[in-house]
Write an enzyme that holds these catalytic residues in place. Structure first.
Site, PDB file in Angstrom:
ATOM      1  CG  HIS A 156      59.580   2.893  55.621  1.00 34.15           C
ATOM      2  ND1 HIS A 156      59.358   4.216  55.919  1.00 34.15           N
ATOM      3  CD2 HIS A 156      58.362   2.372  55.299  1.00 34.15           C
ATOM      4  CE1 HIS A 156      58.063   4.493  55.794  1.00 34.15           C
ATOM      5  NE2 HIS A 156      57.434   3.390  55.410  1.00 34.15           N
ATOM      6  CB  SER A 277      91.110  -1.648  49.318  1.00 35.30           C
ATOM      7  OG  SER A 277      91.947  -1.351  50.422  1.00 35.30           O
ATOM      8  CE  LYS A 283      85.964  -2.911  50.979  1.00 33.16           C
ATOM      9  NZ  LYS A 283      86.340  -1.774  51.807  1.00 33.16           N
ATOM     10  CD  GLU A 290      81.423   4.029  47.186  1.00 33.84           C
ATOM     11  OE1 GLU A 290      82.520   4.592  47.266  1.00 33.84           O
ATOM     12  OE2 GLU A 290      81.180   2.945  47.748  1.00 33.84           O
TER      13      GLU A 290
END
Ligand code: ARG
Length: 459
Positions: A156, A277, A283, A290
């Protein structure tokens, strides 16, 4: 507009119809397979006396010339032809004249395209297997390296019990072993030659189908001519196996994204596998992971498309089946790209062992072991569960971990606790005591690593 079938028509095909019907923009991807298939067909036609040896040789040299010119870029495959089959045949006739008109004897584009698609996907299955293997080799190396790297195991997404990174990677290793096995199974099942099935009912020529099958490296000829031209099960099976590979890569990507986050800091992706970024200078984003996760939908889409395309088609060939190509090619290319990138990404990432270990120490991952300690001292498991529950509550209130409690504090909750509790709930003990097959202890992992060593040597 160059077509093979103008004889019975009195009008030109409407331009829009021609474009809608044409497949050259995508079936040119298997020009090589189309030519190889034609070569085998012609060799067989000569062996059975349908063509003379002189005709065979003329056709073979014409086909070799086309192949060489396409590969060198001197012959361009253009949309002037309806499909790759028309392109090759028309070029052959241009080059060698009348003998070229005999190439299509005893053959239909239906069995021709069925063959091309099989040859193409069969070749790609071999490439895909190699890429899965390369990923497994990297994972295997990481398993050996991280046999003592402690980390929390989660259920979980909550800390559950301590494991090692080798154990975690080992779970993915099992998934990729199954993926590899699925690709091998599909290869075995699809490795039969449909050429000679004709349009749907075989041909009246004395074709030697076993010979073409053998020339093209198939195990044998397919056994029903209707099924031969209309079977795309192997495409569906391949897309299903590719979807499963993507599902595995996507789950793994999701974990890498979480582990690479500022909050977790379990791993750091290499600069070469990260992106920045345009506005936020600080970043460093896990875009590759992804994208792999994102491209999974695209491969699932190909599977759905193919299942849906095939579901209402009466026997035998119908033009719907031309739709077997674009999404399948895209899915194969997508999975190949994802496998290669993912392998590079995990090979170059840095593992922050210390962060993983201290995370395993927090979050009461040793609570089950504390309960097992009581059970060993004669307390029934359900009571032990309750006692450790109280310990955890106490620790949460005091903001400490189980091993930071004093023996008096332990004894206040249960007099069964002795000094040996600290050793019983240490991270090392929690992992090393899990010695059954498939569990995370060093001894268990060494056995699995030895099995995987043999496995990788054997594939
Ligand atoms: N381009 C077609 C395909 O990909 C080739 C087979 C054409 N056969 C036919 N009967 N129209 O399926």
């Amino acid at each position: 507009m160059a077509q093979l079938w103008g004889g019975r028509f009195t009008k030109e095909t409407d331009k829009l119809v021609y474009n809608f019907n044409a497949s050259i923009s995508f079936d040119q991807k298997f020009y090589k397979e189309d030519i190889e298939g034609s070569m085998a067909h012609v060799k067989m036609l000569a062996a059975t006396g349908v063509l003379t040896e002189a005709e065979r040789d003329e056709i073979l040299s014409g086909l070799s010339g086309i192949l060489a010119d396409v590969e060198s870029g001197t012959l361009e495959i253009t949309s002037e032809y309806e499909d790759i089959h028309s392109f090759v045949e028309a070029n052959l006739i241009d080059r060698i004249g009348d003998a070229g008109k005999k190439l299509h004897t005893g053959r239909s584009r239906n069995d021709q395209v069925a063959l091309d698609m099989r040859l193409y996907t069969r070749k790609e299955i071999v490439n895909l297997k190699e890429l899965v293997k390369e990923l497994m080799v990297v994972l295997h190396g990481l398993m050996k390296e991280h046999i003592d790297t402690f980390m929390p195991g989660f259920t979980h997404l909550q800390k559950a019990q301590p494991i090692t990174l080798a154990h975690h990677f080992g779970a993915y290793m099992e998934m990729f072993k199954r993926d590899y096995g699925r690709l091998s199974d599909i290869y075995e099942r699809m490795n039969y030659c449909p050429l000679g099935a004709g349009a749907l009912a075989g041909t009246t020529y004395p074709l030697d189908r076993d010979m073409t099958a053998e020339l093209l490296g198939f195990k044998g000829a397919t056994l029903n001519s209707m099924d031969s031209v209309s079977d795309r099960d192997y495409v569906i099976e391949l897309l299903s196996a590719l979807s499963t590979i993507m599902m595995h890569l996507s789950r793994f990507s999701e974990e890498i994204i979480i582990w690479n986050s500022n909050e977790y800091g379990f791993v750091e992706l290499d600069d070469a596998y990260s992106t920045g970024s345009s506005i936020m200078p600080q970043k460093k984003n896990p875009d590759i992971a992804e994208l792999v996760r994102g491209k999974t939908g695209r491969v699932y889409g190909a599977l759905m498309q193919m299942l849906t395309t095939m579901k209402g088609i009466p026997l035998a060939y119908n033009k719907d089946m031309q739709e077997d190509k674009e999404f399948t090619f895209d899915a194969i290319d997508t999975v190949k790209g994802c496998l290669a990138l993912f392998t590079g990404m995990i090979k170059t990432m840095t593992v922050n062992k210390g962060t993983m270990e201290s995370s395993a120490k927090k979050g009461f991952t040793n609570a089950t072991d504390a309960a097992d300690y009581l059970v060993n001292k004669g307390v029934p498991f359900r009571d032990a569960h309750g006692i450790v529950g109280q310990l955890v509550l106490y620790c949460i209130e005091k903001n400490i971990s189980l091993d930071e409690m004093s023996l008096e504090e332990y004894k206040k909750i249960s007099s069964v606790f002795e000094d040996d509790i600290y050793d019983a709930i240490s991270l090392e003990t929690c992992v090393e005591k899990r010695e059954t097959i498939g569990a995370p202890s060093r001894t268990s992992m060494e056995k699995v690593i030895a099995v995987n060593d043999e496995y990788l040597k054997g594939i």
